[in-house]
Design an enzyme around this catalytic site. Structure first.
Site, PDB file in Angstrom:
ATOM      1  N   LYS A  15      42.265  38.641  38.516  1.00 57.06           N
ATOM      2  CA  LYS A  15      41.164  37.816  38.021  1.00 57.06           C
ATOM      3  C   LYS A  15      41.446  37.261  36.629  1.00 57.06           C
ATOM      4  CE  LYS A  15      37.655  39.099  41.240  1.00 57.06           C
ATOM      5  NZ  LYS A  15      36.284  39.551  41.505  1.00 57.06           N
TER       6      LYS A  15
ATOM      7  N   ARG B  17      40.263  46.911  45.775  1.00 54.34           N
ATOM      8  CA  ARG B  17      40.500  45.694  46.559  1.00 54.34           C
ATOM      9  C   ARG B  17      41.595  44.898  45.843  1.00 54.34           C
ATOM     10  NH1 ARG B  17      38.656  40.332  46.776  1.00 54.34           N
ATOM     11  NH2 ARG B  17      38.363  39.534  48.892  1.00 54.34           N
TER      12      ARG B  17
END
Length: 337
Positions: free
Chosen positions: A278, A313
């Site tokens: 991210k 994840r």
């Protein structure tokens, strides 16, 4: 209202009064008490209310075949043309299936399949298009492997087709706030769910996110959505929560959540972290290209496991699996061949 965050330890020298966190690999003997109108304070475990302590310590049940007493890896499979890291790579069902099986061979415990990008600025995908992207891939993976499969969707009709094709968990990034019918689909099918916090739709969620207290606001939201799920007939023991890193959150919000992520064990559910590749990792680590954020993503993953987080994840399964194996051996002082 008071919130209780276990100060998680993995040190080999465990204090006599310590309790095991969530039936897993970590322990705690102190708790940080948080509230909206007072400074945080530390208390010994003996001063923690009995009901709070019971929820923090209770072993988490197996969910979708995942043993929650150990860390699990959820491999990301985006069958979209526009996801922030791998958009367009796996829109072909054959390529998607091959990548899913590669991740299984690398150590993924579950595959998470999404047909609608939820990156900041992403456009809405119609139901039928999302079904066409996801259901055939799920069916193909299920024909080739018994691996647990999660459908990453906020829409009831998409989830229904995914379950019919062989999915075993519903991962809703909007926690039943986008499509209330999705809770009923999950309850009737008897599959577990993951409920994530997000502020705003993808088109606008990063415009100007604001919280009174991001950690406590996200906690309250998830507690409320768990109650909605339970009212629909979903057992709390079959609910996973996700604080939603990057979903309507700026750098300070993300870091605050990661710094105190162990507070979410107080919800009595397994906790999932989805921070892989991210933007905040790229900013901190000077990696503008998402594919160059592997090392930073692994660092965040290991920090989360050190706070007892049960599901990671990730895009980079092999690298995370290797790092996790080494971390576990060092933390425990043991290596079983």
């Amino acid at each position: 209202m008071l919130y209780y965050r276990p100060c998680v330890q993995t040190d080999p020298l465990r204090s006599p009064q310590a309790k095991t966190l969530a039936g897993g690999w970590a322990w705690f003997d102190r708790v940080e008490v948080l509230s909206r109108n007072a400074e945080p304070r530390l208390i010994p475990i003996a001063d923690v209310p009995a009901d709070v302590l019971a929820r923090l310590c209770a072993p988490r049940e197996t969910i979708a075949g995942l043993d929650m007493s150990r860390p699990n890896l959820m491999g990301i499979l985006n069958v979209t043309p526009d996801s922030f890291s791998d958009g367009g790579l796996y829109v072909n069902p054959a390529d998607a299936t091959r990548h899913a099986l590669d991740m299984v061979n690398e150590g993924a415990d579950i595959i998470d399949i999404g047909g609608e990008s939820t990156r900041p600025g992403a456009s809405y995908v119609p139901d039928d298009e999302e079904v066409a992207r996801t259901a055939p891939v799920i069916a193909a993976i299920r024909d080739a492997s018994p691996v647990p499969i999660s459908i990453d969707t906020r829409k009831a009709v998409v989830a229904k087709h995914a379950l019919d094709a062989g999915a075993t968990l519903i991962n809703d990034v909007y926690a039943f706030t986008h499509d209330a019918a999705l809770a009923g689909v999950a309850a009737r099918s008897g599959v577990p769910v993951c409920l994530m916090h997000a502020q705003g739709d993808p088109e606008v969620m990063q415009d100007n996110p604001h919280y009174d207290n991001v950690v406590l606001d996200v906690y309250d939201f998830l507690e409320d959505r768990i109650k909605v799920a339970e009212a629909a007939g979903i057992d709390r023991a079959q609910i996973i929560v996700d604080p939603g890193i990057g979903f309507g959150k700026n750098m300070a919000h993300n870091l605050a959540l990661l710094n105190r992520i162990s507070v979410f064990h107080g919800l009595g559910c397994g906790v999932l972290l989805g921070a892989s590749r991210k933007r905040f990792i790229g900013t901190i680590g000077n990696a503008p290209d998402a594919k160059g954020r592997v090392a930073g993503s692994v660092a965040v993953a290991l920090a989360a496991v050190a706070q007892g987080i049960q599901i990671l994840r990730v895009h980079d399964v092999a690298q995370t699996k290797q790092a996790l194996a080494v971390w576990q051996a060092v933390a425990s002082g043991e290596y079983a061949t």
